[in-house]
Write an enzyme that holds these catalytic residues in place. Sequence first.
Site, mmCIF file in Angstrom:
data_model
loop_
_atom_site.group_PDB
_atom_site.id
_atom_site.type_symbol
_atom_site.label_atom_id
_atom_site.label_comp_id
_atom_site.label_asym_id
_atom_site.label_seq_id
_atom_site.Cartn_x
_atom_site.Cartn_y
_atom_site.Cartn_z
ATOM 1 N N ARG A 106 0.829 -1.447 0.203
ATOM 2 C CA ARG A 106 -0.383 -0.104 -0.225
ATOM 3 C C ARG A 106 1.151 1.217 -0.300
ATOM 4 O O ARG A 106 0.348 1.687 -0.478
ATOM 5 C CB ARG A 106 -0.851 -0.096 1.138
ATOM 6 C CG ARG A 106 -1.756 -1.086 1.043
ATOM 7 C CD ARG A 106 -2.463 -1.001 2.463
ATOM 8 N NE ARG A 106 -3.620 -2.585 2.347
ATOM 9 C CZ ARG A 106 -3.388 -3.047 3.278
ATOM 10 N NH1 ARG A 106 -2.384 -3.883 3.588
ATOM 11 N NH2 ARG A 106 -4.600 -4.213 3.068
ATOM 12 N N ASP A 166 -9.834 -4.806 8.789
ATOM 13 C CA ASP A 166 -8.520 -5.506 9.180
ATOM 14 C C ASP A 166 -9.318 -6.099 10.262
ATOM 15 O O ASP A 166 -9.214 -7.300 10.606
ATOM 16 C CB ASP A 166 -7.348 -4.927 9.488
ATOM 17 C CG ASP A 166 -6.882 -3.943 8.115
ATOM 18 O OD1 ASP A 166 -6.363 -4.737 7.612
ATOM 19 O OD2 ASP A 166 -6.874 -2.856 8.056
ATOM 20 N N ARG A 169 -11.908 -8.300 10.133
ATOM 21 C CA ARG A 169 -11.427 -9.611 8.753
ATOM 22 C C ARG A 169 -10.914 -10.704 10.835
ATOM 23 O O ARG A 169 -11.278 -12.175 10.670
ATOM 24 C CB ARG A 169 -10.250 -9.816 8.086
ATOM 25 C CG ARG A 169 -10.175 -9.366 6.890
ATOM 26 C CD ARG A 169 -9.235 -8.551 6.202
ATOM 27 N NE ARG A 169 -9.143 -7.981 4.692
ATOM 28 C CZ ARG A 169 -8.600 -6.882 3.481
ATOM 29 N NH1 ARG A 169 -7.940 -6.608 4.774
ATOM 30 N NH2 ARG A 169 -8.787 -7.672 2.909
ATOM 31 N N HIS A 193 -2.508 0.659 8.518
ATOM 32 C CA HIS A 193 -3.891 -0.582 7.550
ATOM 33 C C HIS A 193 -2.502 -0.936 6.493
ATOM 34 O O HIS A 193 -2.270 -0.355 5.494
ATOM 35 C CB HIS A 193 -4.853 0.382 7.143
ATOM 36 C CG HIS A 193 -5.872 -0.567 5.497
ATOM 37 N ND1 HIS A 193 -5.879 -1.091 6.412
ATOM 38 C CD2 HIS A 193 -5.897 -0.239 4.579
ATOM 39 C CE1 HIS A 193 -6.549 -2.186 5.245
ATOM 40 N NE2 HIS A 193 -6.647 -1.402 3.984
#
Length: 335
Positions: A106, A166, A169, A193
């Site tokens: 990212r 996250d 998850r 993140h």
Amino acid sequence: MFEQIFTTSSMLEKPASIRPRKGVVIGAGQVGMACVYSLLIQDCFDELVIQDIATEKVEGEVMDLMHGMPFITPTLLRAGTVADEGRDADIVIITAGAAQKPGESRLNLVERNIAIFKDILGDIVKYCPSAILLIVSNPVDIMTYVTLKLSGFPSYRVIGSGTVLDTARFRSLLAKKLDIDARSVHAYIIGEHGDSEVPVWSTANVAGLKLLPDSCPDSWENLTPSEQKELNSIFEEVKNAAYEIIQRKGYTNYAIGLAVTDIIKAILHSQERILTLSSLVNGVYGIHDVCLGLPTVVNEKGVLKTVNLSLSDKEEKQLKKSAFILQGVFNQLNF
């Protein structure tokens, strides 16, 4: 022809005291449209504007969605820009940016996305001066900080989606392991993140019962090697989830669309929910001047306060390392 169907009456007009909830989604890619679809079917806004440089695509998306309005609570949906259709929006959601490529971190997206944000934010500041800005574009923590600096908005009105997905998850995988509803699992992913995110094992619990033994100095060290391996495998699956999905389908979109909707509902309904959002951190755990994900209370004004988790020594060190990595990236930018 159609005028004769209705008789105009001032008694039928919407009272002036009712102000429509207005939102703008900037970016009509896979993530942006997943957000739009989820926001529509969960009746979040009265007015919703979609902005993208691909104007014909946006018009097509709006036409397609409008045909489904008889099946949901109606929303006034438009294709347009902040300047022409999105003025005075309550919330502006930014999903625009370069797409993350397979195998790309990212943080590699930063330079390309900053250039895009510079083009976007001028009109937002001018035409939506009181809006709350929700940043979804990756790398979300860096882009939240960039938005804060470029916009000049107060920090409580500039929010990133952070580690909300996250955390979802994490809870989902733990729930699967425990064979219970994910909503009954209370566990957080904090920090960036991305690759340096931190699982907070020390406070993870189900119905108040901690998953790790509550012993000093560090409960993690009291686990057997096999137990540590099992928990690490769960966290690795959380951390690598986006990479795995991108490798298979090219992008992630549905879950982040639902996560964004959860955030928006918490803001619009002033729920004072605790969500692991990215916002400016100054002083918590000795961390200063960086945006990263921490359990955060949000209401109609934006960020209300941050929860001070009781982290283990190991977790606090990992969080500080995550902040250091993000600060290092920002310091290298031509910004």
